[in-house]
Design a protein around this motif. Structure first.
Motif, PDB file in Angstrom:
ATOM      1  N   SER A  16       0.830  -1.198   0.000  1.00 17.37           N
ATOM      2  CA  SER A  16       0.000   0.000   0.000  1.00 17.37           C
ATOM      3  C   SER A  16       0.867   1.251   0.000  1.00 17.37           C
ATOM      4  CB  SER A  16      -0.952   0.041   1.206  1.00 17.37           C
ATOM      5  OG  SER A  16      -0.259   0.379   2.383  1.00 17.37           O
ATOM      6  N   ILE A  17       0.298   2.309  -0.564  1.00 16.14           N
ATOM      7  CA  ILE A  17       0.856   3.653  -0.486  1.00 16.14           C
ATOM      8  C   ILE A  17      -0.305   4.545  -0.067  1.00 16.14           C
ATOM      9  CG2 ILE A  17       1.879   5.574  -1.759  1.00 16.14           C
ATOM     10  CD1 ILE A  17       3.172   3.546  -3.619  1.00 16.14           C
ATOM     11  N   ARG A  18      -0.078   5.324   0.986  1.00 13.06           N
ATOM     12  CA  ARG A  18      -1.150   6.191   1.497  1.00 13.06           C
ATOM     13  C   ARG A  18      -0.672   7.630   1.560  1.00 13.06           C
ATOM     14  NH1 ARG A  18      -3.879   3.651   6.662  1.00 13.06           N
ATOM     15  NH2 ARG A  18      -2.063   4.585   7.623  1.00 13.06           N
ATOM     16  N   LEU A  19      -1.569   8.540   1.209  1.00 10.17           N
ATOM     17  CA  LEU A  19      -1.301   9.970   1.272  1.00 10.17           C
ATOM     18  C   LEU A  19      -1.825  10.492   2.601  1.00 10.17           C
ATOM     19  CD1 LEU A  19      -0.404  12.605  -0.170  1.00 10.17           C
ATOM     20  CD2 LEU A  19      -2.763  12.765  -1.023  1.00 10.17           C
ATOM     21  N   ILE A  20      -0.965  11.193   3.332  1.00 13.40           N
ATOM     22  CA  ILE A  20      -1.331  11.770   4.619  1.00 13.40           C
ATOM     23  C   ILE A  20      -1.327  13.289   4.467  1.00 13.40           C
ATOM     24  CG2 ILE A  20      -0.664  12.014   7.042  1.00 13.40           C
ATOM     25  CD1 ILE A  20       0.791   9.257   6.673  1.00 13.40           C
ATOM     26  N   VAL A  21      -2.424  13.934   4.878  1.00  9.61           N
ATOM     27  CA  VAL A  21      -2.573  15.376   4.762  1.00  9.61           C
ATOM     28  C   VAL A  21      -2.725  15.951   6.159  1.00  9.61           C
ATOM     29  CG1 VAL A  21      -3.987  17.235   3.808  1.00  9.61           C
ATOM     30  CG2 VAL A  21      -3.708  15.111   2.537  1.00  9.61           C
ATOM     31  N   GLY A  22      -1.950  16.984   6.451  1.00  7.12           N
ATOM     32  CA  GLY A  22      -2.019  17.619   7.763  1.00  7.12           C
ATOM     33  C   GLY A  22      -2.202  19.119   7.651  1.00  7.12           C
ATOM     34  N   SER A  23      -2.796  19.691   8.708  1.00  6.37           N
ATOM     35  CA  SER A  23      -3.003  21.129   8.785  1.00  6.37           C
ATOM     36  C   SER A  23      -2.919  21.538  10.247  1.00  6.37           C
ATOM     37  CB  SER A  23      -4.370  21.506   8.212  1.00  6.37           C
ATOM     38  OG  SER A  23      -5.402  21.012   9.053  1.00  6.37           O
ATOM     39  N   ARG A  24      -3.223  22.776  10.537  1.00  5.52           N
ATOM     40  CA  ARG A  24      -3.219  23.230  11.939  1.00  5.52           C
ATOM     41  C   ARG A  24      -4.191  22.427  12.805  1.00  5.52           C
ATOM     42  NH1 ARG A  24      -3.376  29.773  11.517  1.00  5.52           N
ATOM     43  NH2 ARG A  24      -1.842  29.885   9.860  1.00  5.52           N
ATOM     44  N   GLN A  25      -5.252  21.928  12.181  1.00  8.54           N
ATOM     45  CA  GLN A  25      -6.259  21.164  12.913  1.00  8.54           C
ATOM     46  C   GLN A  25      -5.845  19.717  13.155  1.00  8.54           C
ATOM     47  OE1 GLN A  25      -7.116  23.151  10.137  1.00  8.54           O
ATOM     48  NE2 GLN A  25      -7.597  24.800  11.564  1.00  8.54           N
ATOM     49  N   GLY A  26      -4.735  19.281  12.579  1.00  6.82           N
ATOM     50  CA  GLY A  26      -4.269  17.911  12.747  1.00  6.82           C
ATOM     51  C   GLY A  26      -4.229  17.174  11.425  1.00  6.82           C
ATOM     52  N   GLU A  27      -4.051  15.863  11.499  1.00  6.37           N
ATOM     53  CA  GLU A  27      -3.976  15.041  10.302  1.00  6.37           C
ATOM     54  C   GLU A  27      -5.332  14.446   9.957  1.00  6.37           C
ATOM     55  OE1 GLU A  27       0.597  13.424  10.171  1.00  6.37           O
ATOM     56  OE2 GLU A  27      -0.989  11.986  10.545  1.00  6.37           O
ATOM     57  N   ALA A  28      -5.618  14.430   8.667  1.00  6.24           N
ATOM     58  CA  ALA A  28      -6.820  13.755   8.175  1.00  6.24           C
ATOM     59  C   ALA A  28      -6.520  12.262   8.077  1.00  6.24           C
ATOM     60  CB  ALA A  28      -7.206  14.311   6.808  1.00  6.24           C
ATOM     61  N   ALA A  29      -7.551  11.469   7.974  1.00  2.16           N
ATOM     62  CA  ALA A  29      -7.364  10.031   7.782  1.00  2.16           C
ATOM     63  C   ALA A  29      -6.605   9.811   6.475  1.00  2.16           C
ATOM     64  CB  ALA A  29      -8.715   9.326   7.727  1.00  2.16           C
ATOM     65  N   PRO A  30      -5.591   8.935   6.473  1.00  2.01           N
ATOM     66  CA  PRO A  30      -4.815   8.695   5.252  1.00  2.01           C
ATOM     67  C   PRO A  30      -5.694   8.192   4.109  1.00  2.01           C
ATOM     68  CG  PRO A  30      -3.727   7.729   7.152  1.00  2.01           C
ATOM     69  CD  PRO A  30      -5.092   8.156   7.606  1.00  2.01           C
ATOM     70  N   GLU A  31      -5.337   8.598   2.895  1.00  4.36           N
ATOM     71  CA  GLU A  31      -6.061   8.163   1.703  1.00  4.36           C
ATOM     72  C   GLU A  31      -5.202   7.194   0.914  1.00  4.36           C
ATOM     73  OE1 GLU A  31      -8.068  11.066  -0.630  1.00  4.36           O
ATOM     74  OE2 GLU A  31      -8.272  12.421   1.071  1.00  4.36           O
ATOM     75  N   GLU A  32      -5.787   6.069   0.567  1.00  2.23           N
ATOM     76  CA  GLU A  32      -5.070   5.033  -0.178  1.00  2.23           C
ATOM     77  C   GLU A  32      -4.807   5.492  -1.611  1.00  2.23           C
ATOM     78  OE1 GLU A  32      -3.196   1.370  -0.022  1.00  2.23           O
ATOM     79  OE2 GLU A  32      -4.336   2.277   1.611  1.00  2.23           O
ATOM     80  N   VAL A  33      -3.574   5.312  -2.073  1.00  2.00           N
ATOM     81  CA  VAL A  33      -3.201   5.581  -3.462  1.00  2.00           C
ATOM     82  C   VAL A  33      -3.236   4.236  -4.181  1.00  2.00           C
ATOM     83  CG1 VAL A  33      -1.352   6.347  -5.001  1.00  2.00           C
ATOM     84  CG2 VAL A  33      -1.719   7.522  -2.807  1.00  2.00           C
ATOM     85  N   PRO A  34      -4.090   4.088  -5.187  1.00  2.00           N
ATOM     86  CA  PRO A  34      -4.171   2.789  -5.863  1.00  2.00           C
ATOM     87  C   PRO A  34      -2.877   2.456  -6.602  1.00  2.00           C
ATOM     88  CG  PRO A  34      -5.566   4.414  -6.958  1.00  2.00           C
ATOM     89  CD  PRO A  34      -4.993   5.071  -5.747  1.00  2.00           C
ATOM     90  N   LEU A  35      -2.388   1.241  -6.396  1.00  2.00           N
ATOM     91  CA  LEU A  35      -1.190   0.771  -7.100  1.00  2.00           C
ATOM     92  C   LEU A  35      -1.611   0.177  -8.440  1.00  2.00           C
ATOM     93  CD1 LEU A  35       0.652  -1.040  -4.183  1.00  2.00           C
ATOM     94  CD2 LEU A  35       1.453   0.975  -5.409  1.00  2.00           C
TER      95      LEU A  35
END
Length: 93
Positions: A16-35
């Protein structure tokens, strides 16, 4: 964003490869990048990711993107890799 990946027999193919997005409010749930099929050991070039929806989640201001990759070798051992964050500033919606 364009990404590329490569592994070896020692670490095994990507599971798996997952995209993690963060901001001042914290991290969002990781999103799966389809292989793509047949690309578990290496991308063999750049693979585009559409980030328009991601930037909407960040809102205005600073945030970051990073990737988590997981592999599993033939002995069943799992490995993880985290990239350093890429800092972005969204200036308009």
């Amino acid at each position: 964003l364009h990404i590329a990946w490569a592994s070896s027999e020692e670490f095994g193919p990507f599971t798996s490869i997952r995209l993690i997005v963060g901001s001042r409010q914290g991290e969002a749930a990781p999103e799966e990048v389809p292989l793509p099929a047949g690309k578990a050991l290496a991308s063999d070039g750049l693979f585009p990711l559409d980030l328009h929806g991601i930037f909407e989640k960040l809102g205005r201001g600073w945030g970051y993107l990073r990737l988590e990759a997981r592999t599993r070798n033939s002995d069943g051992e799992e490995f993880r890799c985290y990239t350093n964050p890429i800092w972005v500033r969204v200036t308009h919606p």
